[in-house]
Structures are given as structure tokens and as C-alpha cells.
Design an enzyme around this catalytic site. Structure first.
Site, mmCIF file in Angstrom:
data_model
loop_
_atom_site.group_PDB
_atom_site.id
_atom_site.type_symbol
_atom_site.label_atom_id
_atom_site.label_comp_id
_atom_site.label_asym_id
_atom_site.label_seq_id
_atom_site.Cartn_x
_atom_site.Cartn_y
_atom_site.Cartn_z
ATOM 1 N N CYS A 1 0.835 -1.211 0.136
ATOM 2 C CA CYS A 1 -0.049 -0.122 0.153
ATOM 3 C C CYS A 1 0.833 1.444 0.048
ATOM 4 C CB CYS A 1 -0.887 0.107 1.355
ATOM 5 S SG CYS A 1 -1.811 1.447 1.576
ATOM 6 N N GLY A 2 0.445 2.366 -0.597
ATOM 7 C CA GLY A 2 1.265 3.616 -0.646
ATOM 8 C C GLY A 2 1.214 4.276 0.833
#
Length: 177
Positions: free
Chosen positions: A55-56
Site C-alpha cells: 500500500c502507498g
């Protein structure tokens, strides 16, 4: 009579009963070891986070670890739960453990991959979502802050940085004796 007084005295300092959402066992990430969440969290301020290795927001692993190191001796425990509900977590727990531990230095408890929303959500996340008025994670790195008494204190979306207000202020307040 003496036994009754002793039992009353022993119970006088006990904490509230374990909330239903912690009344379960969870397997440690990439391990066969299981933990009773009631025992693990008893008397502690708890931050529950759904995580994802790809995930970012994965940089929050480092922020969460910093928070844990700064406040664990004051009674904080962080519980991380990898989830693939948003298609950003590996099916291989070894890879997840590598990202958490080697890449970000995570030492707080991380558990096996679970669902955090919808009809497949784990009992933990169903309970937390219900306690938060239906506020289920909308993305990875959603955070739930729980007080020493097991009561939900706050629910924070993915963009809430772990070391910033309002989460940090509410966490510090919950840790006060």
C-alpha cells in the site's frame, strides 16, 4: 469470611471485563503461535491497525513502530492485522513478515492475514466497526484506539498519521495514569 475479604480485595483493582471484540485468539504472523487478545491487551491502551505491505501508506509501519517504542513502557500496544481487502497484501505470510520486520523494523505484534470489512470481516473488525458506529476500514492503515477499559476511543482513516494529532493527543491522554 477471610477468603471472601481476600477475593473482594483481589478484585478491587481489576480492570473491566474484556470487550467481546478482543475475546478471541489470533495467530501470530508467519508463525504457529497463537495469542489470546484479551490477555495480550489487558490493562493496555491499544491501537489496532489493518496493514498492507504494498500500500502507498506502508511508510506508516515506521511511524507506528516509532509510536510503539516511544509509548510501550507507558502501556501502549499496537496490533497489526495484514489484510488483502484492498488487493495490496501478499498471500505469502513470509513476504508480509519480511516487509514488516526487515524493511520497516516492526516489533509490535503482527498477526495473520484477515478480512477487515464486509460479510467476511473477522469478529475483531466486526466488533470494532460496530463500536465505531459502522465505521469499517475504507482503506489500509485504518486505526482504532481503545482505552485501558476496552472502550473504543477513536477511529481514524488511512490518511491519519500515527504520530500526529488528533490521534497522538488522544493516545497520550489515554495513557495518563
Amino acid at each position: 469470611m477471610k477468603w471472601r475479604i481476600l477475593l473482594l480485595w483481589l478484585g478491587a483493582g481489576s480492570t473491566a471485563a474484556c470487550p467481546a471484540y478482543f475475546n478471541l485468539e489470533q495467530r501470530e504472523l508467519n508463525s504457529t503461535q497463537r495469542h489470546n487478545l484479551c490477555q495480550l491487551t489487558e490493562g493496555k491502551v491499544v491501537l489496532v491497525v489493518n496493514t498492507a505491505s504494498y500500500c502507498g501508506y506502508r511508510g506508516q509501519f515506521a511511524d507506528l513502530e516509532r509510536l510503539y517504542q516511544n509509548y510501550k513502557d507507558k502501556g501502549l500496544i499496537i496490533l497489526g492485522f495484514p489484510s488483502n481487502d484492498f488487493w495490496q497484501e501478499s498471500a505469502d505470510e513470509g513476504k508480509t513478515a519480511t516487509v514488516c520486520r526487515r524493511d520497516y523494523g516492526v516489533t509490535f505484534p503482527m498477526f495473520n492475514r484477515i478480512a477487515v470489512r464486509g460479510s467476511d470481516a473477522s469478529p475483531l473488525y466486526r466488533g470494532l466497526s460496530a463500536a465505531a458506529g459502522g465505521d469499517a476500514p475504507g482503506w489500509n492503515f485504518h486505526k482504532y484506539l481503545i482505552g485501558r477499559d476496552g472502550r473504543l476511543l477513536g477511529s481514524y482513516g488511512a490518511s491519519q498519521a500515527p504520530g500526529e494529532d488528533p490521534l497522538l493527543g488522544e493516545l497520550k491522554q489515554a495513557l495518563e495514569p
